[in-house]
Design a protein around this motif. Sequence first.
Motif, PDB file in Angstrom:
ATOM      1  N   GLY A 106      18.315  35.118  -4.923  1.00  0.00           N
ATOM      2  CA  GLY A 106      18.833  34.631  -6.191  1.00  0.00           C
ATOM      3  C   GLY A 106      18.238  35.436  -7.327  1.00  0.00           C
ATOM      4  O   GLY A 106      17.108  35.922  -7.230  1.00  0.00           O
ATOM      5  N   THR A 107      18.996  35.552  -8.431  1.00  0.00           N
ATOM      6  CA  THR A 107      18.535  36.364  -9.557  1.00  0.00           C
ATOM      7  C   THR A 107      18.657  35.652 -10.896  1.00  0.00           C
ATOM      8  O   THR A 107      17.949  36.000 -11.846  1.00  0.00           O
ATOM      9  CB  THR A 107      19.343  37.676  -9.646  1.00  0.00           C
ATOM     10  OG1 THR A 107      20.722  37.357  -9.867  1.00  0.00           O
ATOM     11  CG2 THR A 107      19.203  38.484  -8.353  1.00  0.00           C
ATOM     12  N   ASP A 118      25.506  34.693  -8.078  1.00  0.00           N
ATOM     13  CA  ASP A 118      24.568  34.504  -6.972  1.00  0.00           C
ATOM     14  C   ASP A 118      25.260  33.672  -5.896  1.00  0.00           C
ATOM     15  O   ASP A 118      26.328  33.104  -6.121  1.00  0.00           O
ATOM     16  CB  ASP A 118      23.325  33.731  -7.434  1.00  0.00           C
ATOM     17  CG  ASP A 118      22.342  34.580  -8.221  1.00  0.00           C
ATOM     18  OD1 ASP A 118      22.542  35.817  -8.311  1.00  0.00           O
ATOM     19  OD2 ASP A 118      21.379  34.006  -8.757  1.00  0.00           O
ATOM     20  N   ASN A 140      22.190  27.440  -8.046  1.00  0.00           N
ATOM     21  CA  ASN A 140      21.802  28.500  -7.105  1.00  0.00           C
ATOM     22  C   ASN A 140      20.468  28.161  -6.445  1.00  0.00           C
ATOM     23  O   ASN A 140      19.923  27.067  -6.632  1.00  0.00           O
ATOM     24  CB  ASN A 140      21.768  29.867  -7.803  1.00  0.00           C
ATOM     25  CG  ASN A 140      20.631  29.990  -8.825  1.00  0.00           C
ATOM     26  OD1 ASN A 140      19.827  29.069  -9.019  1.00  0.00           O
ATOM     27  ND2 ASN A 140      20.569  31.133  -9.485  1.00  0.00           N
ATOM     28  N   ASN A 184      14.249  36.013  -1.667  1.00  0.00           N
ATOM     29  CA  ASN A 184      14.256  37.436  -2.017  1.00  0.00           C
ATOM     30  C   ASN A 184      13.286  38.262  -1.176  1.00  0.00           C
ATOM     31  O   ASN A 184      12.676  39.221  -1.661  1.00  0.00           O
ATOM     32  CB  ASN A 184      13.937  37.620  -3.510  1.00  0.00           C
ATOM     33  CG  ASN A 184      15.016  37.033  -4.397  1.00  0.00           C
ATOM     34  OD1 ASN A 184      16.193  37.052  -4.071  1.00  0.00           O
ATOM     35  ND2 ASN A 184      14.603  36.470  -5.531  1.00  0.00           N
TER      36      ASN A 184
END
Length: 371
Positions: A106-107, A118, A140, A184
């Motif tokens: 996720g960002t 995402d 998210n 991540n």
Amino acid sequence: MVNSKFLTLILVVLTAGCAQSQQKINYKHPIPFAPEKYICYQSSESLNIDGLLDEAAWGSAAWTNDFRDIEGNLKPNPPLKTNAKMLWDEEYFYIAAQIEEPHLWGTLTERDDIIFQDDDFEVFIDPDGNGLNYYEFEINELNTVWDLLMLRPYRDTISGLPHYVFNWNLPDWKTAINLQGTLNDPSDVDQGWTVEMAIPWSALEELANPKRTPKDGEYWRVNFSRVDWNMDIIDGKYVKQKDPSTGENKPEENWVWSPQGRISMHQPETYAYVLFSDKVAGTEEVAFPEMPEEKIKWALYQLFHQQHTYYGQHKRFAGDLNKLTIPKVDLEDYTFKPVIFATPNTFEILAPSLQKGTYWNINQDGHIKKQ
């Protein structure tokens, strides 16, 4: 003397043109109309929104059927499993989801970011089932949320009216995420993530009719969606897969609870049916009732889609039902007899309901109501 072959050719062209002008518009939904159904029972306890789903009440609530591709049986079943469950009490509508995912990433971290860029989980709620004015919520794996107040589906390209209210925040919305793995980190294989949320009735009832919490035996239209992006691992990081022919990101996967038949979550008429029961989850099982009026409403939506097809061809709506194909409604002692009122840019189609003296009415916006 006129050539006989020339006369024959003219006759063929005129006959073909006449047949084309008399051909009726029809609409066939891409998949059978069969929205999912769910009994939402009351919670036996106050739920702590932490993403763990470890309360006994959650254990008593049933999972939905596995999510399928948004296009239903037109596409293969998803390779990863997704399920949701629901509960309610006097204050909140509770929603949980379990999402299988071997690569957690996720960002986006700011509220109202475009969360579906995402991997995400999405909730759509149309409280009064009128086809307009519904909610969209997205979340998210970072517990970042996006909330939209939808005024009308995006398919409305004629009215010029806005589709949503962007700068709107759902008050007292509680959300939590539990990750079964590491975010991540491409060096390992993850299990998935869990979503838990509590949505206050005080906000949802604004779009309900009447404006209140649902009562025992009433149902709302609800659907869930999961967006999943195909990823590559490059230099130890997750990167969205590219289409080698264009260099652009490959399209995301859209997996949903109740399939829409096409890649569009903004078809409230095909959302699932969630029936609210005042029975406490796990104490008594309630049967989902028959909903014969929904067959009439679906027939009107078929005429709605036919009208928009007609508009695309003629730049006006049909004012004569003989231009359209009247759908069949399979109900005992009922005959579907719609009537139409139309201008070039608007229409209303009415059909008798099963309640004597009342009618279902649908207009060019897809707004459906009983009157």
